[in-house]
Design a protein around this motif. Structure first.
Motif, mmCIF file in Angstrom:
data_model
loop_
_atom_site.group_PDB
_atom_site.id
_atom_site.type_symbol
_atom_site.label_atom_id
_atom_site.label_comp_id
_atom_site.label_asym_id
_atom_site.label_seq_id
_atom_site.Cartn_x
_atom_site.Cartn_y
_atom_site.Cartn_z
ATOM 1 N N LEU A 25 -4.207 22.923 -34.339
ATOM 2 C CA LEU A 25 -4.730 22.620 -33.002
ATOM 3 C C LEU A 25 -5.095 23.888 -32.250
ATOM 4 O O LEU A 25 -5.949 23.891 -31.368
ATOM 5 N N GLY B 254 1.522 32.947 -33.390
ATOM 6 C CA GLY B 254 1.587 31.845 -34.351
ATOM 7 C C GLY B 254 0.519 30.808 -34.128
ATOM 8 O O GLY B 254 -0.539 31.081 -33.544
ATOM 9 N N LYS C 176 4.556 23.940 -32.393
ATOM 10 C CA LYS C 176 4.191 25.343 -32.260
ATOM 11 C C LYS C 176 5.074 26.144 -33.213
ATOM 12 O O LYS C 176 6.296 26.036 -33.159
ATOM 13 N N ALA D 234 -1.258 16.655 -26.403
ATOM 14 C CA ALA D 234 -2.279 16.261 -25.414
ATOM 15 C C ALA D 234 -3.568 15.962 -26.184
ATOM 16 O O ALA D 234 -4.223 16.892 -26.667
ATOM 17 N N PRO D 235 -3.947 14.707 -26.303
ATOM 18 C CA PRO D 235 -5.058 14.334 -27.199
ATOM 19 C C PRO D 235 -6.418 14.929 -26.849
ATOM 20 O O PRO D 235 -7.289 15.026 -27.714
HETATM 21 C C1 LIG Z 1 0.470 29.692 -30.802
HETATM 22 C C2 LIG Z 1 -0.115 28.993 -29.606
HETATM 23 C C3 LIG Z 1 -1.351 28.349 -29.466
HETATM 24 C C4 LIG Z 1 -1.359 27.867 -28.170
HETATM 25 C C5 LIG Z 1 -2.442 27.128 -27.471
HETATM 26 N N1 LIG Z 1 -2.427 25.722 -27.946
HETATM 27 C C6 LIG Z 1 -1.871 24.641 -27.344
HETATM 28 C C7 LIG Z 1 -2.152 23.545 -28.140
HETATM 29 C C8 LIG Z 1 -1.849 22.130 -27.879
HETATM 30 C C9 LIG Z 1 -0.601 21.672 -27.437
HETATM 31 CL CL1 LIG Z 1 0.691 22.785 -27.191
HETATM 32 C C10 LIG Z 1 -0.398 20.309 -27.167
HETATM 33 N N2 LIG Z 1 -1.386 19.401 -27.336
HETATM 34 C C11 LIG Z 1 -2.588 19.818 -27.798
HETATM 35 N N3 LIG Z 1 -3.702 19.101 -28.049
HETATM 36 C C12 LIG Z 1 -4.626 19.962 -28.487
HETATM 37 C C13 LIG Z 1 -5.958 19.536 -28.875
HETATM 38 C C14 LIG Z 1 -6.386 18.238 -28.885
HETATM 39 N N4 LIG Z 1 -7.674 18.260 -29.299
HETATM 40 C C15 LIG Z 1 -8.561 17.099 -29.490
HETATM 41 N N5 LIG Z 1 -8.066 19.485 -29.531
HETATM 42 C C16 LIG Z 1 -7.021 20.283 -29.271
HETATM 43 C C17 LIG Z 1 -7.075 21.748 -29.426
HETATM 44 N N6 LIG Z 1 -4.146 21.229 -28.511
HETATM 45 C C18 LIG Z 1 -2.859 21.156 -28.083
HETATM 46 C C19 LIG Z 1 -2.901 24.037 -29.206
HETATM 47 N N7 LIG Z 1 -3.022 25.377 -29.081
HETATM 48 N N8 LIG Z 1 -0.213 28.171 -27.590
HETATM 49 O O1 LIG Z 1 0.540 28.874 -28.467
#
Ligand SMILES: Cc1cc(Cn2cc(-c3c(Cl)cnc4nc(-c5cn(C)nc5C)[nH]c34)cn2)no1
Length: 270
Positions: free
Chosen positions: A19, A25, A42, A93-94
């Motif tokens: 994601l 990381g 994470k 979070a979708p």
């Molecule tokens: C290591 C590192 C990377 C990140 C930044 N980050 C946060 C997310 C993330 C989280 Cl924590 C929760 N829900 C997420 N949903 C998404 C997502 C959904 N779609 C359709 N596209 C994405 C991208 N990302 C989410 C990912 N990376 N912080 O520490």
């Protein structure tokens, strides 16, 4: 994810697509095998955290985020570790990062901006009531879950007040004058960031952005920003009441919630 503490291991999860990627990381989509609950996992490298002396900051992030339960704050359900990594079990979070949504749309409409800003204010009220300063409010740290905005990434959060120097990394655009001038600061730095965020939602770029960091600092200290003519008077006034040099002249979060710009769009969103 049930609330009772349990000892998690990586074997409790089926790992899906990546994601996101950060300095220490990655974040992966994951499904807890027993309940099929979807989370964001994470995965942080112990070696990189130790080499960067970030272990204390990670402890603070876990301590703060794991105790906060609010619809506009991303949940941290638990954590675990193995020989090489530390794992944070986070709410998924979708709709991803607001940063990407803003880049795709270039700028948000006033109703959408007002709706998002109101949700960020609700989250900040929860943090400040718990004597926590986020210190890193920006589109990259806001996630969208079916229209519900979630503040994420508490890596820079601290308990107020503090003079602790935030080692400057990432964007300077959201730094308030009191941090630029190395003065003591408190939760009112989040009020400043709220003003910068509002501007960036409406205009598509932050108010003090410049090619050179030195110029960004100068513009922040001098409160040198221009508001395009398409921005409504109410939005202009809302921003101006947050981007004040004196932290204590900035609008309170309660006043912000009752500001005409938010009230006007709250009624229209009904
Ligand atoms: C290591 C590192 C990377 C990140 C930044 N980050 C946060 C997310 C993330 C989280 Cl924590 C929760 N829900 C997420 N949903 C998404 C997502 C959904 N779609 C359709 N596209 C994405 C991208 N990302 C989410 C990912 N990376 N912080 O520490």
């Amino acid at each position: 994810m049930s609330n009772e503490p349990r000892i998690w291991t990586l074997q409790d999860f089926e790992i899906g697509k990546a994601l996101g990627k950060g300095k220490f990381g990655h974040v992966y989509l994951a499904r807890e095998k027993r309940t099929h609950y979807i989370v964001a996992l994470k995965m942080l490298s112990k070696r990189q955290l130790l080499e960067s002396r970030m272990e204390r900051q990670l402890r603070r992030e876990i301590e703060i985020q794991s105790h906060l339960k609010h619809p506009n704050i991303l949940r941290l359900f638990g954590y675990f570790w193995d020989e090489k990594r530390i794992y944070l079990i986070l709410e998924y979070a979708p709709n991803g990062e607001l940063f990407n949504e803003l880049r795709i749309e270039r700028k948000f409409s006033e109703p959408k901006s007002a709706n998002y800003i109101e949700q960020v204010i609700n989250a900040l009220m929860c943090l400040h009531e718990n004597n926590i300063i986020h210190r890193d409010i920006k589109p990259e740290n806001l996630l969208n879950s079916c229209g519900v905005i979630k503040i994420s990434d508490f890596g820079w959060s601290v308990h107020a007040p503090t003079t602790r120097r935030k080692t400057l990394c990432g964007t300077l655009d959201y730094l308030p004058p009191e941090m630029v001038c190395r003065e003591e600061y408190d939760e009112f730095i989040d009020h400043w960031a709220l003003g910068v965020l509002t501007y960036e939602f409406l205009v598509g770029e932050p108010p003090f952005e410049s090619r050179e960091p030195r110029e960004t600092y100068r513009r922040i200290e001098g409160l040198q920003y221009n508001v395009p003519s398409h921005i409504s008077e109410e939005a202009r006034d809302f921003i101006s009441k947050l981007l004040k040099r004196n932290p204590y002249e900035r609008m309170s979060l309660e006043e912000a919630l009752e500001h005409p710009w938010l009230v006007k769009h709250r009624n229209s969103m009904v």
